[in-house]
Design an enzyme around this catalytic site. Structure first.
Site, short mmCIF file in Angstrom:
data_model
loop_
_atom_site.label_atom_id
_atom_site.label_comp_id
_atom_site.label_asym_id
_atom_site.label_seq_id
_atom_site.Cartn_x
_atom_site.Cartn_y
_atom_site.Cartn_z
N ARG A 20 5.79 -0.96 -6.13
CA ARG A 20 5.83 -1.74 -7.37
C ARG A 20 4.73 -1.31 -8.34
NH1 ARG A 20 4.77 -7.23 -5.78
NH2 ARG A 20 3.74 -6.16 -4.08
N ASN A 38 9.50 -7.47 -5.02
CA ASN A 38 9.86 -7.36 -3.61
C ASN A 38 10.88 -8.44 -3.29
OD1 ASN A 38 8.16 -5.24 -2.96
ND2 ASN A 38 6.54 -6.54 -2.15
#
Length: 90
Positions: A20, A38
């Site tokens: 990320r 996530n």
């Protein structure tokens, strides 16, 4: 060239490896907005929106992700643009 917006799902070794963080950095370099979150199943959901060229470059980058990750599968489809500006992670 106009704007494009896609929601992308990636699977593989994509959590706990900085996926990320690096996705956000790359998106900001390309002038994109959206998010990278996530998910409970171990995948990552990414929304990318911006100029067509930047979005296409980002889609190509997401196929492999950062060196720390191992993407085994990627799917994407057109999506509405994000409500917020910037690029966010959870």
């Amino acid at each position: 060239m106009g704007e494009q917006s896609f929601v992308v799902h990636v699977w593989g070794q994509v959590q706990g490896v900085g996926f990320r963080y690096f996705t956000r950095e790359r998106a900001l370099q390309l002038g994109l907005r959206g998010y990278a979150y996530n998910l409970a199943d171990g995948s990552v959901e990414i929304l990318i929106c911006g100029p067509e060229q930047g979005v296409q470059m980002m889609l190509g980058w997401l196929e492999h992700g950062p060196r720390t990750a191992e993407v085994t599968r990627m799917e994407y489809e057109e999506a509405p643009p994000p409500q917020k500006g910037g690029f966010h992670t959870n």
